[in-house]
Design a protein around this motif. Structure first.
Motif, PDB file in Angstrom:
ATOM      1  N   CYS A 152      38.156 -49.986 -36.575  1.00 47.99           N
ATOM      2  CA  CYS A 152      37.859 -48.560 -36.740  1.00 47.99           C
ATOM      3  C   CYS A 152      38.454 -48.019 -38.040  1.00 47.99           C
ATOM      4  N   ALA A 153      39.490 -48.698 -38.543  1.00 44.17           N
ATOM      5  CA  ALA A 153      40.215 -48.214 -39.720  1.00 44.17           C
ATOM      6  C   ALA A 153      39.656 -48.777 -41.019  1.00 44.17           C
ATOM      7  N   ILE A 154      38.555 -49.515 -40.941  1.00 43.33           N
ATOM      8  CA  ILE A 154      37.923 -50.009 -42.166  1.00 43.33           C
ATOM      9  C   ILE A 154      37.418 -48.816 -42.984  1.00 43.33           C
ATOM     10  N   ALA A 155      37.688 -48.863 -44.268  1.00 43.87           N
ATOM     11  CA  ALA A 155      37.254 -47.770 -45.165  1.00 43.87           C
ATOM     12  C   ALA A 155      36.070 -48.248 -45.997  1.00 43.87           C
ATOM     13  N   CYS A 179      21.989 -44.905 -27.799  1.00 45.40           N
ATOM     14  CA  CYS A 179      23.422 -44.744 -27.511  1.00 45.40           C
ATOM     15  C   CYS A 179      24.277 -44.477 -28.741  1.00 45.40           C
ATOM     16  N   GLY A 180      23.701 -44.299 -29.903  1.00 45.84           N
ATOM     17  CA  GLY A 180      24.492 -44.313 -31.121  1.00 45.84           C
ATOM     18  C   GLY A 180      25.270 -43.043 -31.424  1.00 45.84           C
ATOM     19  N   HIS A 181      24.980 -41.960 -30.731  1.00 51.67           N
ATOM     20  CA  HIS A 181      25.659 -40.695 -31.025  1.00 51.67           C
ATOM     21  C   HIS A 181      26.334 -40.129 -29.782  1.00 51.67           C
ATOM     22  N   TYR A 182      26.941 -41.039 -28.982  1.00 56.01           N
ATOM     23  CA  TYR A 182      27.651 -40.608 -27.777  1.00 56.01           C
ATOM     24  C   TYR A 182      26.726 -39.732 -26.920  1.00 56.01           C
ATOM     25  N   ASP A 183      27.284 -38.596 -26.465  1.00 57.47           N
ATOM     26  CA  ASP A 183      26.494 -37.737 -25.594  1.00 57.47           C
ATOM     27  C   ASP A 183      25.588 -36.777 -26.381  1.00 57.47           C
ATOM     28  N   SER A 241      27.113 -42.981 -35.426  1.00 58.40           N
ATOM     29  CA  SER A 241      28.072 -42.077 -36.039  1.00 58.40           C
ATOM     30  C   SER A 241      29.504 -42.545 -35.802  1.00 58.40           C
ATOM     31  N   GLY A 242      30.440 -42.015 -36.595  1.00 60.91           N
ATOM     32  CA  GLY A 242      31.862 -42.268 -36.405  1.00 60.91           C
ATOM     33  C   GLY A 242      32.624 -40.963 -36.534  1.00 60.91           C
ATOM     34  N   VAL A 243      33.796 -40.878 -35.898  1.00 58.67           N
ATOM     35  CA  VAL A 243      34.538 -39.614 -35.965  1.00 58.67           C
ATOM     36  C   VAL A 243      35.174 -39.380 -37.330  1.00 58.67           C
ATOM     37  N   SER A 249      33.702 -45.506 -35.535  1.00 61.94           N
ATOM     38  CA  SER A 249      32.789 -46.130 -34.565  1.00 61.94           C
ATOM     39  C   SER A 249      31.568 -46.792 -35.189  1.00 61.94           C
ATOM     40  N   ILE A 250      31.314 -46.519 -36.465  1.00 62.67           N
ATOM     41  CA  ILE A 250      30.190 -47.213 -37.110  1.00 62.67           C
ATOM     42  C   ILE A 250      30.474 -48.711 -37.122  1.00 62.67           C
ATOM     43  N   SER A 251      31.766 -49.061 -37.117  1.00 59.52           N
ATOM     44  CA  SER A 251      32.142 -50.480 -37.082  1.00 59.52           C
ATOM     45  C   SER A 251      31.588 -51.188 -35.852  1.00 59.52           C
ATOM     46  N   LYS A 252      31.317 -50.411 -34.796  1.00 63.77           N
ATOM     47  CA  LYS A 252      30.847 -51.013 -33.537  1.00 63.77           C
ATOM     48  C   LYS A 252      29.509 -51.722 -33.710  1.00 63.77           C
ATOM     49  N   VAL A 253      28.691 -51.233 -34.642  1.00 66.62           N
ATOM     50  CA  VAL A 253      27.407 -51.879 -34.904  1.00 66.62           C
ATOM     51  C   VAL A 253      27.633 -53.293 -35.448  1.00 66.62           C
TER      52      VAL A 253
END
Lengths: 309, 309, 309, 309
Positions: B195-198, B240-244, B259-261, B64-68
């Protein structure tokens, strides 16, 4: 950097001509009577100067802005155990929603929605009668604002109580889960009265100094609360301070702030200033239309966004 | 002010001994295989120095860091009209919740929950094929990280796709409301691959510089995006960066972060540094346990909280 | 067709040996003290005979079963305008849920969930004091049950009131929307007392006759309410009478019924019989475990399902 | 008892002049084209007679009425283990709601909302290809309706598929929880095609006989399903057959029924008749306006309510 006094005066002059001002809060009769065409602003700087414009000397009902101060006091009183009874997360719901309470066993999402603030009011009753709790709140405000004239508008307090069925529902609901621990009427009594405190923009900007200066009344002034506590309260203001418009406020303004349905907003520029704006017209989330706009322009002109690098 | 290198090394040394590390994400099989006992940190400063410790050179799935980064690109591509299709408010729900979409006519609350990020991916398809959109994302990341080796882990992308029923549900649901405007499979294809970017901690800290320095790669370096846009994205990261768990992160750390999972977190200290941490064990909200802790300690030691005055 | 008396005796004999009986309601202290090992059944037939077995002469707290009778009276009092304040649909939520009220502007889904029954109690206050409303309820029950000894258990009523925070929340919430129209305490007073009425299985089976015989006390007896009203109340019992277990009760038993957390159930076989069962152990939805089972077996043995063709 | 033929003809004559007919379903393009001014009714009695009036010979899209027949077949195929994947409770939400699925781990509340029917379609795929499952459904319908001409309207099936994003979302969401066990496209293929079956009122009334006569095609005719299963399906029709208008239908009509957004309703008077009505205009819950009204009048005139004693 532009001159702060000019910026403040330009904003006040420009906003005074605005037609679109939202709607005055209607659900509390006493608030519904406030004339919509008012705007005030006050900025207290790190240097200790307070710059004002517009109706900065007119007292208004601080309403939910009081939640910042009661949170400060309750944390001082019972410490971090408060967080077992109230969360720290934005709610994703309206300020008076009860839905979330059912899903999360009566624990409100944060201390700035109504349910959460009632829990904070309840915490103020630990070892104290309602009258004593209210006395402590007033004393604190008079101290941080350096103004002994701050008082409760009893007519507003009565008006709140008479129409406060949703808040009464919230309080009883939380009482069912043991989240409210004292007499429900007492907790509501404190809550209704704290919301009815009347302050001017000038008083409010002064009162917010300890949040802008890491717990002190000025960068080198007397300490009111620990630096970490001040920062944490500011963090909650940024994530939860504008009900379901908190994200938008952070996006546009970039400062921690707390709004009230009386039309006031307290915002802080950490290390730089404590700011208070007031205009009674509200948007659909319950936040002052002109107040938000004024803060957006002020933060932009002064480059005060906490996100500026 | 303490020495940054010492602080970073102390944190890495101390956390390497921690037993309580949460749980590795289990719902994507390829992520479930990542050994939990890793920790990396990288800090890129305003002076252009990058300090690292631990497993800072090990690539991990940024998720999810890719979302930025896709948000940055989509705003560049279609501008503020993106905000007609995605909100700016914290969600008050889990990262993959569909409940809110039903109540709000298919418009996700913000671009950092899954539904919102799929809308952003859809926006990347304006006038572009999925392959082109992904190419643009990779090019941007390689540019801002100054590293041509960044790539997509195709095995993770396939794993995402095979188990992505909830995301497929979200995308179809939004398509029913016209919020997703292109082919659903295409939008999901972009999303699963981004999401799969390393990336390594070092690469990610470098990539985050433009958010820390108001749109530039350093305080006086080349401009990547407008200053206001960088500030606004940082504001969304904070709310909003860390979900709930966003409120709690702001409360504890006081920095904008995402954050990302996969266990990574990108955080920025505006004007001071871009920081990346990584440890695969997650808390119940899907945020890295040791990563959050490392950032809390770093921000405290360096007094980097945006709320410090 | 098997012999009714044998069927009833067989059921009572068999169930007396059951070990799995659920849990006695715990949230009202006075109910929590009722011994779980009791079971009673009474069947009043079209011929006017009443067959009983087990603890059919032991009074128990009828709790929510009272909602059937107050609905009957309120419809007699204010007619179909009641339906502007309460719906006719199954709720899809627990009996004391407040979530639905927020989504539907304070109007409860049906008169058999707590919120709906409080609205019905409020309707009983039209032109009447609480004491008069309760008097009318008792008079009606004594008349339809042909038994002047039916009374309110004041200890239970006090126990309800002392722990009734969720019901107080519901009532205040509805008051905020104008759905409750009288004094909240008065409406709750009527509600808490009606729930505390004590009746035996025999009395309850007698009281249900008018629902089984299209508004009459027997197929050719005196009329209590219009035939259409009796049928409609029975329809509501079938769709909403067992909280969030209503569908399952219709599926298994096939009769209109209304349960109470005291462990009683009133069920009717239209044209054939009025049935009351009682056993204090409840399932997770708040319905009597043995009571439901007894009715399932009775309906099957006698082919009384309304769905049998 | 009035003469059935006269009653049916009076209803058809009266309703033909009605102006208020609701709205034709708009979300499936092929259905939106159906002229609103049509009304048909067919009643098949215990004596084996079928009385019709109006447009009873015009085929229409049965849509959700198909759910009754696929439920019957799926229970025959996998038995009561179906109930581990779908509930028996009214939903309290719209027919295509996804909210409830999130709260209850992907298990739909009942087999008559869309999500539940997709689970039933999935169950039909146990050991069968989609084509075979659809073949079994058609064969069953032709058998119980005694009419080999019943067929699928492929244009409607395509139309469903092309606009079925919400149903695709539901199916993928349930697949994420393992509630859908076969290929999502296959389950949706069966579902979209079963909804596109075209039947006349006459055919539908004939097809419903086994539900009216405890599993037989007439009181003494050949058995189709066990009596208990027929009663239980009828119970589900009463509690869940009209989406979020089920309670109101039971209240007004008092018969088990199942509606479809094509404007048809199948209702049964246990032991007496199987009834089908059709008129394309729908109310806000998706139920035929004139169809409901016709059934209300028919049930009242013939005293067929299952709640009449």
């Amino acid at each position: 950097m532009p001159d702060l006094t000019s910026v403040v005066e330009d904003i006040a002059a420009d906003l005074s001509t605005r037609v679109e001002r939202g709607q005055v809060a209607s659900y509390i009769p006493m608030l519904a009577q406030v004339p919509i065409g008012q705007f005030g602003i006050a900025v207290t700087t790190a240097e200790g100067e307070t710059i004002t414009a517009g109706d900065a000397a007119v007292p208004f009902s601080i309403q939910s802005i009081s939640k910042v101060f009661t949170l400060t006091l309750a944390l001082g009183k019972i410490g971090d155990e408060l967080w077992a009874r109230v969360g720290k997360e934005p709610s994703g719901n309206a300020f008076n929603s009860i839905v979330q309470l059912e899903a999360e066993r009566g624990i409100p999402r944060n201390p700035f929605i109504n349910a959460g603030a009632i829990v904070v009011a309840d915490a103020m009753l630990a070892g104290a009668q309602p009258r004593e709790a209210l006395g402590a709140i007033l004393r604190f405000l008079r101290f941080v604002a350096d103004d002994e004239t701050i008082t409760i508008d009893e007519a507003v307090a009565r008006s709140e109580k008479e129409t406060g069925f949703r808040n009464t529902a919230l309080a009883n609901y939380m009482r069912a889960f043991g989240v409210i621990q004292h007499n429900v009427e007492h907790a509501l009594g404190v809550y209704f009265h704290q919301c009815a405190i009347a302050m001017t923009c000038r008083q409010l900007a002064m009162a917010g100094r300890y949040l802008a200066f890491s717990g002190r009344l000025s960068p080198s002034g007397p300490r009111v609360v620990a630096a970490e506590r001040a920062r944490r309260i500011a963090a909650l203001m940024l994530t939860c301070g504008h009900y379901d418009g908190s994200g938008d406020f952070a996006f546009r303004v970039g400062l921690p702030g707390k709004s009230g349905v009386g039309g006031g907003i307290l915002a802080i520029a950490p290390g730089k200033a404590s700011v208070s704006v007031w205009s009674p017209g509200l948007d659909r989330h319950g936040n002052s239309v002109l107040g938000s706009l004024a803060l957006e322009r002020l933060a932009k002109a002064m480059r005060w966004s906490v996100f500026a690098g």
